[in-house]
Design a protein around this motif. Structure first.
Motif, PDB file in Angstrom:
ATOM      1  N   UNK A  42       0.850  -1.189   0.000  1.00 21.73           N
ATOM      2  CA  UNK A  42       0.000   0.000   0.000  1.00 21.73           C
ATOM      3  C   UNK A  42       0.886   1.239   0.000  1.00 21.73           C
ATOM      4  N   UNK A  43       0.336   2.322  -0.501  1.00 22.89           N
ATOM      5  CA  UNK A  43       1.047   3.600  -0.487  1.00 22.89           C
ATOM      6  C   UNK A  43       0.043   4.705  -0.211  1.00 22.89           C
ATOM      7  N   UNK A  44       0.495   5.756   0.431  1.00 25.22           N
ATOM      8  CA  UNK A  44      -0.370   6.903   0.701  1.00 25.22           C
ATOM      9  C   UNK A  44       0.469   8.165   0.814  1.00 25.22           C
ATOM     10  N   UNK A  45      -0.156   9.299   0.511  1.00 22.14           N
ATOM     11  CA  UNK A  45       0.455  10.607   0.697  1.00 22.14           C
ATOM     12  C   UNK A  45      -0.556  11.456   1.452  1.00 22.14           C
ATOM     13  N   UNK A  46      -0.121  12.106   2.504  1.00 22.72           N
ATOM     14  CA  UNK A  46      -1.037  12.898   3.322  1.00 22.72           C
ATOM     15  C   UNK A  46      -1.446  14.182   2.606  1.00 22.72           C
ATOM     16  N   UNK A  47      -2.716  14.532   2.729  1.00 26.13           N
ATOM     17  CA  UNK A  47      -3.193  15.814   2.219  1.00 26.13           C
ATOM     18  C   UNK A  47      -2.754  16.924   3.172  1.00 26.13           C
ATOM     19  N   UNK A  66       4.515  17.130   3.503  1.00 31.29           N
ATOM     20  CA  UNK A  66       3.556  16.029   3.565  1.00 31.29           C
ATOM     21  C   UNK A  66       4.341  14.749   3.832  1.00 31.29           C
ATOM     22  N   UNK A  67       3.628  13.655   4.068  1.00 28.92           N
ATOM     23  CA  UNK A  67       4.293  12.380   4.331  1.00 28.92           C
ATOM     24  C   UNK A  67       3.851  11.328   3.320  1.00 28.92           C
ATOM     25  N   UNK A 150       8.127   2.289   4.848  1.00 30.96           N
ATOM     26  CA  UNK A 150       8.976   3.441   4.560  1.00 30.96           C
ATOM     27  C   UNK A 150       8.164   4.724   4.650  1.00 30.96           C
ATOM     28  N   UNK A 151       8.697   5.710   5.345  1.00 27.04           N
ATOM     29  CA  UNK A 151       8.100   7.040   5.389  1.00 27.04           C
ATOM     30  C   UNK A 151       9.066   8.031   4.747  1.00 27.04           C
ATOM     31  N   UNK A 152       8.569   8.782   3.806  1.00 24.81           N
ATOM     32  CA  UNK A 152       9.390   9.733   3.071  1.00 24.81           C
ATOM     33  C   UNK A 152       8.745  11.121   3.161  1.00 24.81           C
ATOM     34  N   UNK A 201      -4.907  12.442  -3.009  1.00 22.09           N
ATOM     35  CA  UNK A 201      -4.450  13.379  -1.977  1.00 22.09           C
ATOM     36  C   UNK A 201      -4.456  14.785  -2.563  1.00 22.09           C
ATOM     37  N   UNK A 202      -4.672  15.751  -1.678  1.00 15.58           N
ATOM     38  CA  UNK A 202      -4.905  17.140  -2.102  1.00 15.58           C
ATOM     39  C   UNK A 202      -4.032  18.093  -1.302  1.00 15.58           C
TER      40      UNK A 202
END
Length: 331
Positions: A42-47, A66-67, A150-152, A201-202
């Motif tokens: 899974x992958x996600x980017x914080x708004x 953002x993360x 992993x957090x980038x 994500x926005x």
């Protein structure tokens, strides 16, 4: 008669040997695919909202972060995996030369960019759209386990100008392909592999209407007997955000009763004066209906002039007379 079968048999043997080699090669290449296909990623980017009360007159450059999170389970241990998170222009679009935007009221835009580094010198790129630059290569290994997490940090920058129209701005990233795989030494040009698509994500920001005002002193100079009108003038500067309507009012001062009956004071005595919007001193400048002056902001300084007049009146005792008038800009 027996020579023909003997000639064919070695050729068949060679074919069989070659077929065995092909099968072996196929099995060797297919093994990592089976292992990776069994993985769950899974992958996600914080708004991020970069600000809700930003003034175009003072905001300038606004930075935020953002993360990005990438997580996989069921991986082969002791192997190195790479993630290539591509970012396109976003819903705000771009100028075709790599500059991303947020969009706002009436299709207005404000410059926006996503960066790989804290210094904000390297834009976050896309393998499919090279105009945005290179894609960061994020590498991780589960070690002796089967999971990576992993957090980038994703670095953001909004750049406003004084002519940016106030309003709500945003850009959304939908259906981004984050490719991942084994031992991808670099993400340059990578558009194949196992794709994981983060939820939309926005990034957003709200720019508010704003005005600033400054004015000089209205100095009537040295005056003797007040047997005739004495005039003076001074400048005012108002700066309001683009397309923002404004109105400027002047109060009656510390002891005045109207726009034309303000009073300068010294030792309990007064000199009456007025402030006007026009050089002919026919339009008083005060507060209330018909007494203010206004316009629409451009994002730049707009000059105005205050016209003062001390009318003929009974002359009080000599002294330095003064008053304080408050200018208010309403928008």
């Amino acid at each position: 008669m027996w020579s023909t079968p003997f000639a064919v048999s070695p050729w068949r043997l060679r074919l069989m040997a070659l077929a065995g080699l092909l099968v072996a090669t196929f099995v060797w290449l297919g093994a990592p695919s089976s292992a990776q296909a069994a993985a769950s990623c899974t992958a996600s980017v914080s708004s991020v909202n970069l600000g809700s009360t930003l003034s175009p007159l003072t905001a300038g450059t606004v930075d935020a972060t953002a993360n990005l999170n990438f997580s996989c389970t069921g991986l082969g241990s002791l192997l190195s995996y790479s993630l290539c998170p591509n970012l396109d222009a976003g819903s705000g679009g771009s100028n075709g030369a790599g500059q991303r935007y947020m969009t706002g009221p009436g299709g207005a835009t404000v410059a926006f960019q996503v960066y790989q580094d804290a210094a904000r010198t390297q834009p976050w790129g896309s393998s499919a759209l090279l105009v945005f630059g290179t894609v960061p290569t994020i590498t991780a290994s589960p070690g002796t386990g089967t999971t990576i997490n992993v957090n980038q940090t994703v670095y953001l920058r909004l750049t406003t100008t004084t002519t940016t129209v106030p309003g709500a701005y945003s850009t959304s990233f939908v259906g981004q392909n984050f490719f991942w795989g084994l031992n991808l030494l670099t993400c340059a040009g990578v558009t194949i592999g196992y794709a994981v698509v983060p939820a939309t994500f926005t990034f957003s920001a709200t720019l508010i209407p704003d005005c600033t005002i400054s004015t000089g002193n209205l100095n009537f100079g040295n005056v003797g007997v007040l047997s005739a009108a004495k005039d003076a003038q001074t400048g005012m500067s108002v700066t309001c955000t683009k397309d923002t309507p404004y109105a400027i009012g002047l109060d009656n001062g510390q002891q005045g009763t109207s726009a034309t009956a303000r009073r300068m004071k010294a030792a309990g005595q007064y000199v009456t004066y007025g402030i006007y919007k026009d050089e002919a001193r026919a339009s008083p400048w005060g507060t209330g209906a018909g007494l203010t002056t206004g316009g629409s902001g451009t994002g730049g300084a707009q000059p105005l002039t205050l016209y003062g007049r001390v009318p003929a009146q009974t002359t009080p005792s000599p002294g330095t007379y003064g008053d304080q008038v408050i200018a208010t800009v309403t928008y």
